[in-house]
Design a protein around this motif. Structure first.
Motif: not given
Length: 65
Positions: A13-16, A19-20, A22-31
């Protein structure tokens, strides 16, 4: 009959998110930062030699804060 909970692989799940990012930096950084904390807490629990059940209680106590 024993109920079996669904447990998906957190690493996959983390790997997903990686992988994205670059497209959703703020949301992914939080997760990813949240998951970093989970992994750090689990490493600490393992160092302390906690059983799987005690690790679950340890994680829940941290999440409740």
């Amino acid at each position: 009959m024993v109920e079996i909970p669904l447990a998906n692989c957190l690493a996959h799940g983390r790997r997903q998110f990686v992988e994205v990012v670059e497209n959703f930096p703020e949301q992914c950084r939080y997760v990813l930062e949240t998951l970093r904390g989970v992994y750090q807490h689990d490493a600490l629990a393992r160092e302390q030699g906690l059983s799987p059940q005690d690790r679950l209680h340890f994680h829940r106590s941290i999440a409740a804060r």
